[in-house]
Design a protein around this motif. Structure first.
Motif, PDB file in Angstrom:
ATOM      1  N   ASN A 418     -10.439   7.671  11.222  1.00  0.00           N
ATOM      2  CA  ASN A 418     -10.726   7.749   9.789  1.00  0.00           C
ATOM      3  C   ASN A 418      -9.396   7.565   9.083  1.00  0.00           C
ATOM      4  O   ASN A 418      -8.565   8.466   9.059  1.00  0.00           O
ATOM      5  CB  ASN A 418     -11.349   9.103   9.434  1.00  0.00           C
ATOM      6  N   VAL A 419      -9.174   6.376   8.523  1.00  0.00           N
ATOM      7  CA  VAL A 419      -7.890   6.055   7.952  1.00  0.00           C
ATOM      8  C   VAL A 419      -8.078   5.259   6.662  1.00  0.00           C
ATOM      9  O   VAL A 419      -9.019   4.483   6.536  1.00  0.00           O
ATOM     10  CB  VAL A 419      -7.030   5.249   8.955  1.00  0.00           C
ATOM     11  N   THR A 420      -7.172   5.448   5.730  1.00  0.00           N
ATOM     12  CA  THR A 420      -7.209   4.686   4.473  1.00  0.00           C
ATOM     13  C   THR A 420      -6.115   3.631   4.512  1.00  0.00           C
ATOM     14  O   THR A 420      -4.958   3.934   4.818  1.00  0.00           O
ATOM     15  CB  THR A 420      -7.007   5.598   3.273  1.00  0.00           C
ATOM     16  N   VAL A 421      -6.519   2.388   4.201  1.00  0.00           N
ATOM     17  CA  VAL A 421      -5.553   1.290   4.154  1.00  0.00           C
ATOM     18  C   VAL A 421      -5.394   0.857   2.705  1.00  0.00           C
ATOM     19  O   VAL A 421      -6.259   1.092   1.863  1.00  0.00           O
ATOM     20  CB  VAL A 421      -6.012   0.096   5.036  1.00  0.00           C
ATOM     21  N   LYS A 422      -4.261   0.213   2.428  1.00  0.00           N
ATOM     22  CA  LYS A 422      -4.008  -0.241   1.060  1.00  0.00           C
ATOM     23  C   LYS A 422      -4.724  -1.564   0.753  1.00  0.00           C
ATOM     24  O   LYS A 422      -5.147  -1.790  -0.383  1.00  0.00           O
ATOM     25  CB  LYS A 422      -2.507  -0.411   0.851  1.00  0.00           C
ATOM     26  N   TYR A 423      -4.856  -2.414   1.755  1.00  0.00           N
ATOM     27  CA  TYR A 423      -5.373  -3.766   1.500  1.00  0.00           C
ATOM     28  C   TYR A 423      -6.440  -4.104   2.553  1.00  0.00           C
ATOM     29  O   TYR A 423      -6.122  -4.202   3.754  1.00  0.00           O
ATOM     30  CB  TYR A 423      -4.234  -4.787   1.567  1.00  0.00           C
ATOM     31  N   TRP A 424      -7.651  -4.265   2.089  1.00  0.00           N
ATOM     32  CA  TRP A 424      -8.791  -4.517   3.007  1.00  0.00           C
ATOM     33  C   TRP A 424      -9.440  -5.862   2.636  1.00  0.00           C
ATOM     34  O   TRP A 424      -9.837  -6.085   1.500  1.00  0.00           O
ATOM     35  CB  TRP A 424      -9.805  -3.386   2.904  1.00  0.00           C
ATOM     36  N   LEU A 433      -8.956  -8.211   7.760  1.00  0.00           N
ATOM     37  CA  LEU A 433      -7.497  -8.143   7.686  1.00  0.00           C
ATOM     38  C   LEU A 433      -7.121  -6.866   6.931  1.00  0.00           C
ATOM     39  O   LEU A 433      -7.755  -6.544   5.908  1.00  0.00           O
ATOM     40  CB  LEU A 433      -6.941  -9.352   6.925  1.00  0.00           C
ATOM     41  N   HIS A 434      -6.121  -6.169   7.403  1.00  0.00           N
ATOM     42  CA  HIS A 434      -5.644  -5.009   6.639  1.00  0.00           C
ATOM     43  C   HIS A 434      -4.244  -4.626   7.101  1.00  0.00           C
ATOM     44  O   HIS A 434      -3.782  -5.019   8.187  1.00  0.00           O
ATOM     45  CB  HIS A 434      -6.601  -3.821   6.757  1.00  0.00           C
ATOM     46  N   ASP A 435      -3.584  -3.879   6.266  1.00  0.00           N
ATOM     47  CA  ASP A 435      -2.275  -3.347   6.630  1.00  0.00           C
ATOM     48  C   ASP A 435      -2.442  -2.257   7.687  1.00  0.00           C
ATOM     49  O   ASP A 435      -3.482  -1.594   7.739  1.00  0.00           O
ATOM     50  CB  ASP A 435      -1.572  -2.793   5.388  1.00  0.00           C
ATOM     51  N   ALA A 436      -1.439  -2.091   8.534  1.00  0.00           N
ATOM     52  CA  ALA A 436      -1.516  -1.085   9.613  1.00  0.00           C
ATOM     53  C   ALA A 436      -0.137  -0.428   9.739  1.00  0.00           C
ATOM     54  O   ALA A 436       0.704  -0.828  10.562  1.00  0.00           O
ATOM     55  CB  ALA A 436      -1.927  -1.735  10.926  1.00  0.00           C
ATOM     56  N   SER A 437       0.102   0.582   8.921  1.00  0.00           N
ATOM     57  CA  SER A 437       1.405   1.262   8.891  1.00  0.00           C
ATOM     58  C   SER A 437       1.681   2.012  10.185  1.00  0.00           C
ATOM     59  O   SER A 437       2.835   2.332  10.492  1.00  0.00           O
ATOM     60  CB  SER A 437       1.476   2.226   7.695  1.00  0.00           C
ATOM     61  N   PHE A 442       4.648  -5.852  15.661  1.00  0.00           N
ATOM     62  CA  PHE A 442       3.520  -6.784  15.686  1.00  0.00           C
ATOM     63  C   PHE A 442       3.872  -7.963  16.581  1.00  0.00           C
ATOM     64  O   PHE A 442       5.039  -8.304  16.783  1.00  0.00           O
ATOM     65  CB  PHE A 442       3.203  -7.254  14.277  1.00  0.00           C
ATOM     66  N   GLY A 443       2.845  -8.620  17.121  1.00  0.00           N
ATOM     67  CA  GLY A 443       3.025  -9.812  17.939  1.00  0.00           C
ATOM     68  C   GLY A 443       3.142  -9.474  19.407  1.00  0.00           C
ATOM     69  O   GLY A 443       2.948  -8.327  19.847  1.00  0.00           O
ATOM     70  N   GLY A 444       3.477 -10.486  20.186  1.00  0.00           N
ATOM     71  CA  GLY A 444       3.616 -10.323  21.630  1.00  0.00           C
ATOM     72  C   GLY A 444       2.285  -9.965  22.267  1.00  0.00           C
ATOM     73  O   GLY A 444       1.219 -10.410  21.844  1.00  0.00           O
ATOM     74  N   ASN A 445       2.355  -9.078  23.277  1.00  0.00           N
ATOM     75  CA  ASN A 445       1.139  -8.679  24.000  1.00  0.00           C
ATOM     76  C   ASN A 445       0.718  -7.253  23.681  1.00  0.00           C
ATOM     77  O   ASN A 445      -0.033  -6.639  24.450  1.00  0.00           O
ATOM     78  CB  ASN A 445       1.383  -8.814  25.510  1.00  0.00           C
ATOM     79  N   ARG A 446       1.190  -6.713  22.554  1.00  0.00           N
ATOM     80  CA  ARG A 446       0.874  -5.323  22.216  1.00  0.00           C
ATOM     81  C   ARG A 446      -0.628  -5.118  22.104  1.00  0.00           C
ATOM     82  O   ARG A 446      -1.135  -4.043  22.390  1.00  0.00           O
ATOM     83  CB  ARG A 446       1.551  -4.926  20.894  1.00  0.00           C
ATOM     84  N   TYR A 447      -1.363  -6.199  21.668  1.00  0.00           N
ATOM     85  CA  TYR A 447      -2.825  -6.053  21.497  1.00  0.00           C
ATOM     86  C   TYR A 447      -3.519  -5.785  22.824  1.00  0.00           C
ATOM     87  O   TYR A 447      -4.613  -5.248  22.877  1.00  0.00           O
ATOM     88  CB  TYR A 447      -3.423  -7.293  20.821  1.00  0.00           C
ATOM     89  N   LYS A 448      -2.847  -6.141  23.958  1.00  0.00           N
ATOM     90  CA  LYS A 448      -3.465  -5.934  25.258  1.00  0.00           C
ATOM     91  C   LYS A 448      -3.269  -4.505  25.754  1.00  0.00           C
ATOM     92  O   LYS A 448      -3.954  -4.073  26.681  1.00  0.00           O
ATOM     93  CB  LYS A 448      -2.863  -6.904  26.272  1.00  0.00           C
ATOM     94  N   ASN A 458      -4.498  -6.480  12.361  1.00  0.00           N
ATOM     95  CA  ASN A 458      -3.504  -5.596  11.734  1.00  0.00           C
ATOM     96  C   ASN A 458      -2.307  -6.409  11.255  1.00  0.00           C
ATOM     97  O   ASN A 458      -1.821  -7.308  11.970  1.00  0.00           O
ATOM     98  CB  ASN A 458      -3.033  -4.543  12.729  1.00  0.00           C
ATOM     99  N   LEU A 459      -1.848  -6.085  10.052  1.00  0.00           N
ATOM    100  CA  LEU A 459      -0.750  -6.823   9.417  1.00  0.00           C
ATOM    101  C   LEU A 459       0.349  -5.859   8.974  1.00  0.00           C
ATOM    102  O   LEU A 459       0.055  -4.696   8.603  1.00  0.00           O
ATOM    103  CB  LEU A 459      -1.255  -7.577   8.188  1.00  0.00           C
ATOM    104  N   PRO A 460       1.562  -6.349   8.937  1.00  0.00           N
ATOM    105  CA  PRO A 460       2.597  -5.557   8.272  1.00  0.00           C
ATOM    106  C   PRO A 460       2.205  -5.361   6.806  1.00  0.00           C
ATOM    107  O   PRO A 460       1.572  -6.231   6.188  1.00  0.00           O
ATOM    108  CB  PRO A 460       3.840  -6.434   8.398  1.00  0.00           C
ATOM    109  N   THR A 461       2.576  -4.234   6.237  1.00  0.00           N
ATOM    110  CA  THR A 461       2.115  -3.902   4.888  1.00  0.00           C
ATOM    111  C   THR A 461       2.544  -4.948   3.870  1.00  0.00           C
ATOM    112  O   THR A 461       1.758  -5.349   3.001  1.00  0.00           O
ATOM    113  CB  THR A 461       2.645  -2.523   4.476  1.00  0.00           C
ATOM    114  N   ASP A 462       3.807  -5.422   3.958  1.00  0.00           N
ATOM    115  CA  ASP A 462       4.248  -6.389   2.956  1.00  0.00           C
ATOM    116  C   ASP A 462       3.490  -7.712   3.068  1.00  0.00           C
ATOM    117  O   ASP A 462       3.166  -8.363   2.074  1.00  0.00           O
ATOM    118  CB  ASP A 462       5.753  -6.624   3.071  1.00  0.00           C
ATOM    119  N   GLN A 463       3.145  -8.105   4.318  1.00  0.00           N
ATOM    120  CA  GLN A 463       2.387  -9.344   4.515  1.00  0.00           C
ATOM    121  C   GLN A 463       0.937  -9.163   4.061  1.00  0.00           C
ATOM    122  O   GLN A 463       0.352 -10.057   3.458  1.00  0.00           O
ATOM    123  CB  GLN A 463       2.435  -9.752   5.987  1.00  0.00           C
TER     124      GLN A 463
END
Length: 480
Positions: A418-424, A433-437, A442-448, A458-463
């Protein structure tokens, strides 16, 4: 000198007596004749409808009248010549004998009651009853009885399409001279019925044949026909004046007058549109310009082409709606410029290209996102997508961004977050797409690893902020 002959007084008396006696006998005989003539016959100096029946008994007068009526000549004239002769009897006409005898008997009684010593000529018109054998009349008035004259048929008025003039024209009706037996029967009956009251008996009857007895054109020029002609040519001219230009971004497709002309079905007196041909045109248009629900081949930022099957972004032409609108447009007589009738619309297009340089591109293998607008790269960034596990993978395909929301609460009882994001910015099936503080990178194989999302990107907040402020609902995203 001879002796003078002397008549005695006695002889003179005898001679005088004889003369007086002869005169008495003569006068008596005359009165007897007049009595007999006025008592046993129709009387002296009488005619019936011009036929002399003086001193005839009722029976003899009846027979004379019947004979005169039945044998009365009837001559048919056409173009100044007699083409057929017959009699009233042959035509099936006759007088009711009982009625005739009754009238003659009444006439005799009336004249006897008004007997005069010195009769004057009288012409009587007594009541009569006509009898007619209709079958005999039909036989007598068959066309074959009127000679072998060459005859022409009547021509109906008609509207016809003139290939040379390229318009509908009116063909006037033409009266022919072919005999119409039913009209001939009616003409004869009407003519005789109007003649008999004044000329029941007499000389030859002349009947002049003309258009009254000819077959008539079934269709004659009328106001309705003139109006129909005007309407057909007006309708034809509108079709020939119409064009429809489909606007598909910078690309257009034109339904020109020659195409419309090929769809017209022109008969002798009607004009319609071959709706099957127009329907085929619309189907071809949809095949060429529909971009949704078909595999989408996409040229990536890496320079290669990929194909995504789950394609729910693009345009779909409403073929039934477009067919009806196109039929209306080509009948309008106007130059119409418009988009096709869509059942589904995307953000923009340029012909069959429904991205037109504005889209979001996501490579899951490379965990990277690009944002393009009007052909220019706005930004690119690494991402973290869904973990490659059942129920957590990010869907591959093309969709429109459904809407934007800021802020927005994301929660799941199933996965316990249960989380609130700034941009949905959702795109399909709860993924977006949303920010993920909370992501450390981000990138690489972290999603695995355990950092992978439940399907969202998940996006950087500024992006996320930059993308959010650049796009609107309906913006296309392609994930491969």
């Amino acid at each position: 000198m001879g002796k003078k002959f002397k008549v005695s007084r006695k002889t003179k008396k005898i001679i005088l007596g004889g003369c007086i006696g002869a005169m008495v006998i003569l006068i008596a005989g005359l009165f007897i004749y007049l009595y007999i003539a006025d008592t046993n016959t129709l009387g002296r100096k009488i005619s019936i409808y011009g036929l002399d029946v003086s001193t005839l008994t009722v029976d003899k007068a009846e027979q004379k009248i019947l004979k005169d009526f039945r044998e009365r000549k009837v001559a048919f004239q056409e173009d100044g010549e007699v083409v057929y002769k017959t009699t009233l009897g042959n035509l099936g006409y006759d007088l009711n004998e009982d009625a005739l005898k009754t009238q003659l008997t009444e006439l005799q009684k009336t004249r006897e009651a008004n007997r005069k010593l010195f009769a004057t000529q009288e012409d009587q018109k007594i009541p009569y009853e006509i009898q007619k054998d209709e079958e005999q009349e039909k036989t007598a008035l068959q066309k074959s009885n009127f000679g072998d004259k060459e005859r022409t048929a009547s021509v109906d008025a008609a509207i016809q399409y003139n290939e040379n003039q390229k318009q509908f024209t009116l063909i006037s009706d033409v009266q022919g001279n072919q005999i119409d037996e039913s009209r001939l029967l009616a003409y004869v009956d009407q003519s005789l019925e109007s003649l008999f009251p004044s000329q029941l008996l007499g000389g030859e009857i002349k009947l002049v044949m003309g258009t009254d007895v000819y077959q008539q054109p079934s269709v004659t020029v009328s106001d309705d026909m003139q109006n129909k002609l005007s309407g057909l040519n007006e309708k034809l001219n509108k079709y020939r004046s119409s064009t429809v230009t489909y606007t598909l971004g910078n690309e257009t497709q034109v339904v020109d007058t020659s195409t419309i002309e090929s769809w017209l079905q022109i008969s002798s007196d009607s004009i319609s549109v071959d709706q099957d041909a127009v329907k085929t045109y619309v189907q071809d248009l949809a095949t060429k310009y529909n971009t949704i629900y078909v595999p989408r081949t996409f040229h990536t930022s890496y320079g290669n082409d990929v194909t995504v099957s789950d394609n729910e972004y693009g345009f779909q032409i409403d073929q039934d709606g477009e067919l009806q609108q196109l039929l209306k447009d080509i009948a309008s007589g106007s130059e119409v410029s418009r988009d096709p009738v869509y059942s589904i619309s995307a953000m923009q297009r340029n012909g069959s290209d429904d991205l037109a340089g504005s889209y979001i591109e996501v490579s899951l293998d490379n965990q990277h996102l690009w944002l393009y607008k009007d052909g220019a790269l706005v930004t690119e960034t690494d991402i973290v997508s869904g973990a490659p596990k059942a129920g957590r993978e990010t869907y591959r395909g093309a969709w429109p961004i459904a809407y934007k929301a800021s802020p927005y609460n994301l929660s799941s009882s199933e996965y316990g977050y249960n989380v609130t994001v700034k941009y949905w910015m959702p795109f399909v099936y709860g993924q977006g797409l949303h920010d993920a503080s909370w992501q450390s990178s981000f990138g690489g194989n972290r999603y695995k690893s355990g950092a992978g999302s439940h399907g969202c990107i998940n996006l950087p907040t500024d992006q996320a902020a930059l993308i959010y402020n650049t796009i609107d609902g309906g913006y296309p995203i392609i994930i491969y």
